[in-house]
Design a protein around this motif. Sequence first.
Motif, PDB file in Angstrom:
ATOM      1  N   GLU A  89      12.852  -3.810  -2.901  1.00 22.31           N
ATOM      2  CA  GLU A  89      11.401  -4.042  -3.029  1.00 22.31           C
ATOM      3  C   GLU A  89      10.712  -4.667  -1.871  1.00 22.31           C
ATOM      4  O   GLU A  89      11.389  -5.302  -0.936  1.00 22.31           O
ATOM      5  N   GLY A  90       9.616  -4.651  -1.671  1.00 21.59           N
ATOM      6  CA  GLY A  90       8.932  -5.105  -0.418  1.00 21.59           C
ATOM      7  C   GLY A  90       7.386  -4.599  -0.345  1.00 21.59           C
ATOM      8  O   GLY A  90       7.051  -3.781  -1.002  1.00 21.59           O
ATOM      9  N   VAL A  91       6.789  -4.996   0.860  1.00 19.51           N
ATOM     10  CA  VAL A  91       5.265  -4.549   1.183  1.00 19.51           C
ATOM     11  C   VAL A  91       5.426  -3.072   1.202  1.00 19.51           C
ATOM     12  O   VAL A  91       4.668  -2.277   0.492  1.00 19.51           O
TER      13      VAL A  91
ATOM     14  N   PRO B 172       8.083  -0.545  -0.141  1.00 22.11           N
ATOM     15  CA  PRO B 172       9.401  -0.363  -0.700  1.00 22.11           C
ATOM     16  C   PRO B 172      10.504   0.470  -0.264  1.00 22.11           C
ATOM     17  O   PRO B 172      10.201   1.593   0.351  1.00 22.11           O
TER      18      PRO B 172
END
Lengths: 296, 408
Positions: free
Chosen positions: A220-222, A224
């Motif tokens: 997950e992340g800014v 993904p």
Amino acid sequence: MDRRSFLKISGLIGGTLGAADLLTIGDALANPAADRNASLPVLDRVKAEPGEDVLIRMQRELVRAMNKPLEKRRWGMVIDTRKCVGCHSCNVGCIMENKLPPGVVYRPVIDTEVGSYPNVGRRFLPRPCMQCDNPPCVPVCPVKATWKRLDGVVVIDYNVCIGCRYCITACPYQARTFDFGENWDNNAAHGNDGGLALQTCRKYEQEPSFEYGAIWHRGEGVIPKSPVGNARKCTFCVHRLEHRQLPMCVTTCLGRATLFGDLNDPTTLVSQQTVQNNAVSLKPELGTEPKTRYLL
Amino acid sequence: MAVSSVSSIDIASPANRARLLWALWILAAIIGGLGFIERLFYGEQAADFSSYIPWGLWVAAYIYFSGLSAGAFLIAAAAYVFRIRVLEPIFRPALLLAAVTLLMGLLLIGVDLGHLERAYLVIFRPQFHSMMAWMVWLYTAYLILVVAMLWLSFRSDQPGRESEAVSNDQARLRLLAIIGVPLAIAFAGGVGALFATLAAREFWNSSLFPIFFLVGALTSGTGLVTAVVGWLWPSRDAGWKDLMTLLGRLLLVFIVIDLILEWAEFSTPSWYQIGSFYELTHYVLFGPYWYVFWLVHLLLGVIVPIVLLVKTRNPVVTGVAGALVAITFFAVRLNLVIPGLITPELRGLERAYSDPIGNRLTFAYFPSWFEWQVLLGAIAFGVALWYVAIRLLPQVFPSPARSSEVGQ
């Protein structure tokens, strides 16, 4: 070299090769190397004989099909509901094979109870992707991230999918799910074995999935890391087929209820079973022409 | 400031009221901003939509805002194309409303995507079969058109601009408005077609759906324009009253047509109380969220506005009716999106395999706090956009002198 340093080194190599990997994924999706393992000595010494385990027969048929070019194969699945005992091991096998996170499922087993005492019964309906010949999920995709391969398997390009979920709403069998980026260790650590559960879940989370013959580390992340933020679906384990292995759900089925093979070859088990009187497909009225059939 | 003496209860002075509105906006911006930050770093994990109900509040809000936009635009463009002089003064505010509400909708549909960074692929890897792709192309073209029209409209009004250039601008504006009418109709209907073309979803798969969306856009958009003209119009003269009366009549017609279409849409497939469509209609009318239909939509969004519009021609009351229609139309949009998804396509799927972590494999959906937060953020964003625009471009509303010429 111990295991840890081996992993480190291979991680390093993997990192540098990462970009090249990405380039080859699209290629692998479009035309998997048909003759890469043509000479793989699978079942060379096992002769066909009457009454043999269907798994042996399907394995032999698989090798034969894989030696044909991609466009000559047409994969199909037949699920014998009379033999299904509702053990869910196909689903469990699928989850382990594809390292599915919570909320993503390719092959749930629908378990319904009918009637009232004393006339009661349970019915089991494993539901993989129907691999429709006329798939409703394909034309809805705004970016051509999903298509039917020449061998009839409907695939998703994880590197293109924008995560709009239109295909999920378009599938009449709800065979597509969305990867929300969840992991089994969220909320998992409870009770006496909480620590162990947490440790196990984290280990699982770091295992890559080999879908489509590529290596997928989710995140997950800014931005993904795919397949987080993508639609996901059953692929008939095309990555296993490349290695002359049957789809995971076929191999883990206790009752030999799931049959798999090449529908273009008239001698295969699935070709013979799909024309049986009791062979049906789900929602035939929609004209989706599923290549997954059921024996009632 | 005549409006404050009429509509407020005179407890708060205009200055106090402005302070209250500011405070509310700052609160909404903070809450919404936190929601957007959470969305950015943790994706959609805190949302309640799932693998089985993949579209939720944000998609409903997107079709709501895009409907408001298309409706406001069509009113503005129609006034210009058909030279309806009484309606011409609302051209610019309606156009600006169309731009602002469209951007609010696009913001929400943007954060709804799993991979927003790949959205450009809709242009570079086009799939001509996909209604979703068509929708993206249409709203892109529509957004460009609206911005171009706003720019032309303001340019033609610059002091010192030669009259020849002004008439040139107006000819171009007219041409763009003529192009814009079919474009906005295609866009508003196309959003409905996005749902209606899915054969797998019985609740959506109806030919009436795109038309229902279009009329819904006209109804809610007219409501919004009526409310804004009623609230923010600089002069409270005879021209304004005429304008409000006309907008009120128009709104009344749209509400009634929308109601007839709604009746057709719900009653036809479920009349004999058989089939899955009947179950879904039953869910909308008598399910756990019955009040969304009966109280929010039918009472506050249809009956009360009809009574208000029929009983009186008071411009302020007309404005209130417009606001009621525009706001409660969100209930209609929610009731179009969610019920299409709440029943399993295969009976028993809801119990086949569950997700104990994120609850993504259920058929129950209620928007989470996080989803409301992001929606609130989008509203704060839209209000800010509108406020900045009318501050920077004071000529959005005609000056009192000009508007009083209207209707003579």
